[in-house]
Design a protein around this motif. Structure first.
Motif, PDB file in Angstrom:
ATOM      1  N   PHE A 119       0.851  -1.185   0.000  1.00 25.50           N
ATOM      2  CA  PHE A 119       0.000   0.000   0.000  1.00 25.50           C
ATOM      3  C   PHE A 119       0.893   1.244   0.000  1.00 25.50           C
ATOM      4  CE2 PHE A 119      -2.776  -3.202   1.804  1.00 25.50           C
ATOM      5  CZ  PHE A 119      -4.012  -2.912   1.262  1.00 25.50           C
ATOM      6  N   GLN A 120       0.640   2.151  -0.924  1.00 26.90           N
ATOM      7  CA  GLN A 120       1.318   3.450  -0.924  1.00 26.90           C
ATOM      8  C   GLN A 120       0.290   4.507  -0.525  1.00 26.90           C
ATOM      9  OE1 GLN A 120       3.055   3.901  -4.829  1.00 26.90           O
ATOM     10  NE2 GLN A 120       4.915   2.821  -4.213  1.00 26.90           N
ATOM     11  N   ILE A 121       0.533   5.131   0.618  1.00 27.51           N
ATOM     12  CA  ILE A 121      -0.435   6.080   1.175  1.00 27.51           C
ATOM     13  C   ILE A 121       0.100   7.504   1.034  1.00 27.51           C
ATOM     14  CG2 ILE A 121      -1.759   6.693   3.235  1.00 27.51           C
ATOM     15  CD1 ILE A 121      -1.170   3.848   4.282  1.00 27.51           C
ATOM     16  N   CYS A 122      -0.675   8.319   0.390  1.00 23.40           N
ATOM     17  CA  CYS A 122      -0.319   9.733   0.250  1.00 23.40           C
ATOM     18  C   CYS A 122      -1.377  10.580   0.950  1.00 23.40           C
ATOM     19  CB  CYS A 122      -0.231  10.133  -1.221  1.00 23.40           C
ATOM     20  SG  CYS A 122       0.972   9.150  -2.164  1.00 23.40           S
ATOM     21  N   GLY A 123      -0.957  11.630   1.618  1.00 24.49           N
ATOM     22  CA  GLY A 123      -1.929  12.460   2.323  1.00 24.49           C
ATOM     23  C   GLY A 123      -1.424  13.874   2.527  1.00 24.49           C
ATOM     24  N   GLU A 124      -2.320  14.701   3.047  1.00 26.72           N
ATOM     25  CA  GLU A 124      -1.992  16.104   3.248  1.00 26.72           C
ATOM     26  C   GLU A 124      -1.049  16.303   4.419  1.00 26.72           C
ATOM     27  OE1 GLU A 124      -5.682  18.077   3.734  1.00 26.72           O
ATOM     28  OE2 GLU A 124      -6.310  17.809   1.647  1.00 26.72           O
ATOM     29  N   SER A 125      -1.057  15.329   5.361  1.00 33.46           N
ATOM     30  CA  SER A 125      -0.185  15.451   6.525  1.00 33.46           C
ATOM     31  C   SER A 125       0.193  14.052   7.014  1.00 33.46           C
ATOM     32  CB  SER A 125      -0.888  16.217   7.655  1.00 33.46           C
ATOM     33  OG  SER A 125      -1.995  15.480   8.122  1.00 33.46           O
TER      34      SER A 125
ATOM     35  N   GLU B 136      -0.122  12.989   9.958  1.00 33.79           N
ATOM     36  CA  GLU B 136      -1.188  12.537  10.848  1.00 33.79           C
ATOM     37  C   GLU B 136      -2.258  11.780  10.070  1.00 33.79           C
ATOM     38  OE1 GLU B 136      -4.504  14.398  13.937  1.00 33.79           O
ATOM     39  OE2 GLU B 136      -2.991  15.706  13.015  1.00 33.79           O
ATOM     40  N   LYS B 137      -2.654  12.317   8.894  1.00 28.31           N
ATOM     41  CA  LYS B 137      -3.671  11.645   8.087  1.00 28.31           C
ATOM     42  C   LYS B 137      -3.136  10.355   7.472  1.00 28.31           C
ATOM     43  CE  LYS B 137      -6.465  15.702   6.986  1.00 28.31           C
ATOM     44  NZ  LYS B 137      -7.066  16.521   5.907  1.00 28.31           N
ATOM     45  N   VAL B 138      -1.846  10.339   7.113  1.00 28.45           N
ATOM     46  CA  VAL B 138      -1.237   9.104   6.589  1.00 28.45           C
ATOM     47  C   VAL B 138      -1.245   8.019   7.662  1.00 28.45           C
ATOM     48  CG1 VAL B 138       0.921   8.055   5.803  1.00 28.45           C
ATOM     49  CG2 VAL B 138       0.187  10.255   4.855  1.00 28.45           C
TER      50      VAL B 138
ATOM     51  N   GLU C   6      -3.163   4.424   7.618  1.00 29.13           N
ATOM     52  CA  GLU C   6      -2.433   3.162   7.832  1.00 29.13           C
ATOM     53  C   GLU C   6      -3.078   2.339   8.939  1.00 29.13           C
ATOM     54  OE1 GLU C   6       2.037   1.576   9.088  1.00 29.13           O
ATOM     55  OE2 GLU C   6       1.648   3.721   8.881  1.00 29.13           O
ATOM     56  N   SER C   7      -3.444   3.004  10.025  1.00 25.81           N
ATOM     57  CA  SER C   7      -4.088   2.317  11.143  1.00 25.81           C
ATOM     58  C   SER C   7      -5.435   1.735  10.722  1.00 25.81           C
ATOM     59  CB  SER C   7      -4.271   3.302  12.307  1.00 25.81           C
ATOM     60  OG  SER C   7      -4.942   2.678  13.375  1.00 25.81           O
ATOM     61  N   TRP C   8      -6.186   2.477   9.912  1.00 26.75           N
ATOM     62  CA  TRP C   8      -7.505   2.013   9.438  1.00 26.75           C
ATOM     63  C   TRP C   8      -7.358   0.756   8.565  1.00 26.75           C
ATOM     64  CZ3 TRP C   8      -9.447   2.338   4.274  1.00 26.75           C
ATOM     65  CH2 TRP C   8     -10.796   1.996   4.146  1.00 26.75           C
ATOM     66  N   ILE C   9      -6.335   0.760   7.683  1.00 25.55           N
ATOM     67  CA  ILE C   9      -6.105  -0.407   6.808  1.00 25.55           C
ATOM     68  C   ILE C   9      -5.721  -1.631   7.654  1.00 25.55           C
ATOM     69  CG2 ILE C   9      -4.577  -1.366   5.041  1.00 25.55           C
ATOM     70  CD1 ILE C   9      -4.447   1.453   3.825  1.00 25.55           C
ATOM     71  N   LYS C  10      -4.842  -1.438   8.652  1.00 30.62           N
ATOM     72  CA  LYS C  10      -4.430  -2.552   9.510  1.00 30.62           C
ATOM     73  C   LYS C  10      -5.614  -3.146  10.277  1.00 30.62           C
ATOM     74  CE  LYS C  10       0.412  -1.281  10.235  1.00 30.62           C
ATOM     75  NZ  LYS C  10       1.427  -0.802  11.214  1.00 30.62           N
ATOM     76  N   ASP C  11      -6.496  -2.263  10.751  1.00 32.06           N
ATOM     77  CA  ASP C  11      -7.683  -2.749  11.466  1.00 32.06           C
ATOM     78  C   ASP C  11      -8.571  -3.593  10.556  1.00 32.06           C
ATOM     79  OD1 ASP C  11      -6.924  -1.579  13.818  1.00 32.06           O
ATOM     80  OD2 ASP C  11      -8.148   0.228  13.548  1.00 32.06           O
ATOM     81  N   LEU C  12      -8.741  -3.147   9.304  1.00 34.39           N
ATOM     82  CA  LEU C  12      -9.540  -3.903   8.353  1.00 34.39           C
ATOM     83  C   LEU C  12      -8.944  -5.299   8.110  1.00 34.39           C
ATOM     84  CD1 LEU C  12     -10.504  -1.330   5.554  1.00 34.39           C
ATOM     85  CD2 LEU C  12     -12.024  -2.408   7.222  1.00 34.39           C
ATOM     86  N   ILE C  13      -7.608  -5.329   7.963  1.00 34.07           N
ATOM     87  CA  ILE C  13      -6.933  -6.607   7.716  1.00 34.07           C
ATOM     88  C   ILE C  13      -7.115  -7.547   8.903  1.00 34.07           C
ATOM     89  CG2 ILE C  13      -4.677  -7.705   7.394  1.00 34.07           C
ATOM     90  CD1 ILE C  13      -3.835  -5.212   5.802  1.00 34.07           C
ATOM     91  N   LEU C  14      -6.915  -7.025  10.129  1.00 36.91           N
ATOM     92  CA  LEU C  14      -7.019  -7.853  11.329  1.00 36.91           C
ATOM     93  C   LEU C  14      -8.427  -8.410  11.517  1.00 36.91           C
ATOM     94  CD1 LEU C  14      -4.814  -5.841  13.866  1.00 36.91           C
ATOM     95  CD2 LEU C  14      -4.298  -8.048  12.791  1.00 36.91           C
ATOM     96  N   LYS C  15      -9.442  -7.613  11.133  1.00 34.87           N
ATOM     97  CA  LYS C  15     -10.819  -8.086  11.266  1.00 34.87           C
ATOM     98  C   LYS C  15     -11.096  -9.287  10.382  1.00 34.87           C
ATOM     99  CE  LYS C  15     -12.908  -3.684  12.632  1.00 34.87           C
ATOM    100  NZ  LYS C  15     -13.800  -2.563  12.222  1.00 34.87           N
TER     101      LYS C  15
END
Length: 346
Positions: free
Chosen positions: A167-173, A175-177, A181-190
């Protein structure tokens, strides 16, 4: 004693009154063994069996066979004797110092005692043990000979299946990146699950079972890791939850199938020690059926079935259980034998 011959009887008479540790040892006489250990029957079956096992180890004997001690004239309960004898054997088998004694047999001539010893063994197989070598492994080792050590045993390795996703994550800051990343990891763990199946039967997996596991790993979204050097051996299944559940059920089915096969083989082995079915060979001799067919024939007779179909030298035969005659597809009839061991021919 009659079967052993007069030489053994004379030795016993010579050593009469000189029993040490509750037994004496004589030559094997006419029996197919090198030595006979004669016990003075008492109420401590477990201690007697334990003494004999340690003496055999000290004398570097490779094998020993016991009768069902004390169930004859002494009148001990077969169930109690079975428990005490097997307790002694298990405690002996657990000792890491054992090097020489490889095979321990209990020979049961009385058919009514078969279930007592079998149930006693099953209790130990189903018990939970944290020892390095489980009770089931100990029984397999000492009743049917030691299996290959883990160093010599062929190592079964599953082809590893690893798919990498980047996953390549681009964002404005930053903090948002980080939040993404945390949201994607949570989805995977679920969606991810890991399950471990541990059982002694996994040690018996051969190329056929490994091929099934490899096929499951290819078709399902899982990774299967086989730990066959652990005690008990383990299979770890990780991946998508629904696939982990289905693969785990399939592994449990494979384990149960192996246990059922081993149980049937154990029953056949024990029954073969009591009854042997034979068919005509060459030059007037008789040949023993394989142990599974032997079990099928004996069960059919015990449950009073009139006929049973068997194979003899790859030919189909129909056995009449009343007359002990077998007839092939061309109408040729042969006579079978049923030998109740210790009682002569039946």
């Amino acid at each position: 004693m009659d079967a052993a011959g007069s030489q053994v009887a004379d030795e016993c008479a010579q050593y009469a009154g000189q029993y040490q540790s509750g037994f004496i040892t004589t030559q094997g006489g006419n029996l197919l063994c090198s030595k006979i250990i004669h016990l003075i029957t008492n109420n401590h079956v477990k201690s007697q069996v334990s003494k004999v096992l340690h003496v055999c180890e000290q004398r570097m004997y490779k094998s020993v066979a016991f009768p069902a001690i004390g169930t004859g004239q002494a009148g001990h309960s077969p169930a109690r004797v079975a428990d005490e004898m097997l307790d002694a054997i298990v405690e002996f088998a657990r000792q890491k110092s054992v090097q020489h004694l490889q095979t321990i047999k209990i020979v049961i001539f009385q058919a009514n005692m078969f279930s007592d010893f079998y149930e006693s063994m099953k209790k130990r197989e189903n018990s939970d043990s944290s020892t390095t070598e489980s009770l089931l492994s100990a029984f397999k080792s000492f009743f049917w000979g030691k299996s290959q050590s883990s160093e010599n045993k062929k190592l079964m390795i599953l082809e590893k299946k690893v798919y990498l996703v980047t996953f390549q994550i681009c964002g404005e800051s930053q903090e948002k990146v980080d939040a993404t990343e945390s949201w994607i990891k949570d989805l995977i763990l679920k969606e991810q699950l890991e399950n471990t199946v541990a059982d002694e039967a996994i040690e018996s997996f051969d190329e056929a079972q490994i091929a099934i596991l490899e096929d499951l790993q290819r078709r399902k979204q899982v990774t299967i890791h086989l730990e066959n050097k652990l005690s008990p051996p383990q299979i770890k299944i990780s991946g998508i939850s629904r696939d982990v559940y289905s693969v785990s059920l399939e592994v449990q089915r494979m384990i149960q199938q192996i246990k059922s096969t081993e149980e049937e083989q154990s029953k056949a082995e024990l029954l073969y020690n009591m009854v042997e079915w034979r068919y005509p060979g060459s030059n007037g001799s008789y040949v023993a059926f394989d142990k599974l067919t032997n079990t099928q024939l004996e069960h059919a007779k015990v449950f009073r079935k009139p006929y049973l179909n068997v194979k003899i030298n790859k030919k189909n035969y129909k056995v009449d259980l009343n007359t002990l005659k077998a007839t092939d597809d061309q109408g040729k009839t042969i006579n079978l034998q049923r030998l109740a061991k210790g009682e002569g021919k039946g």
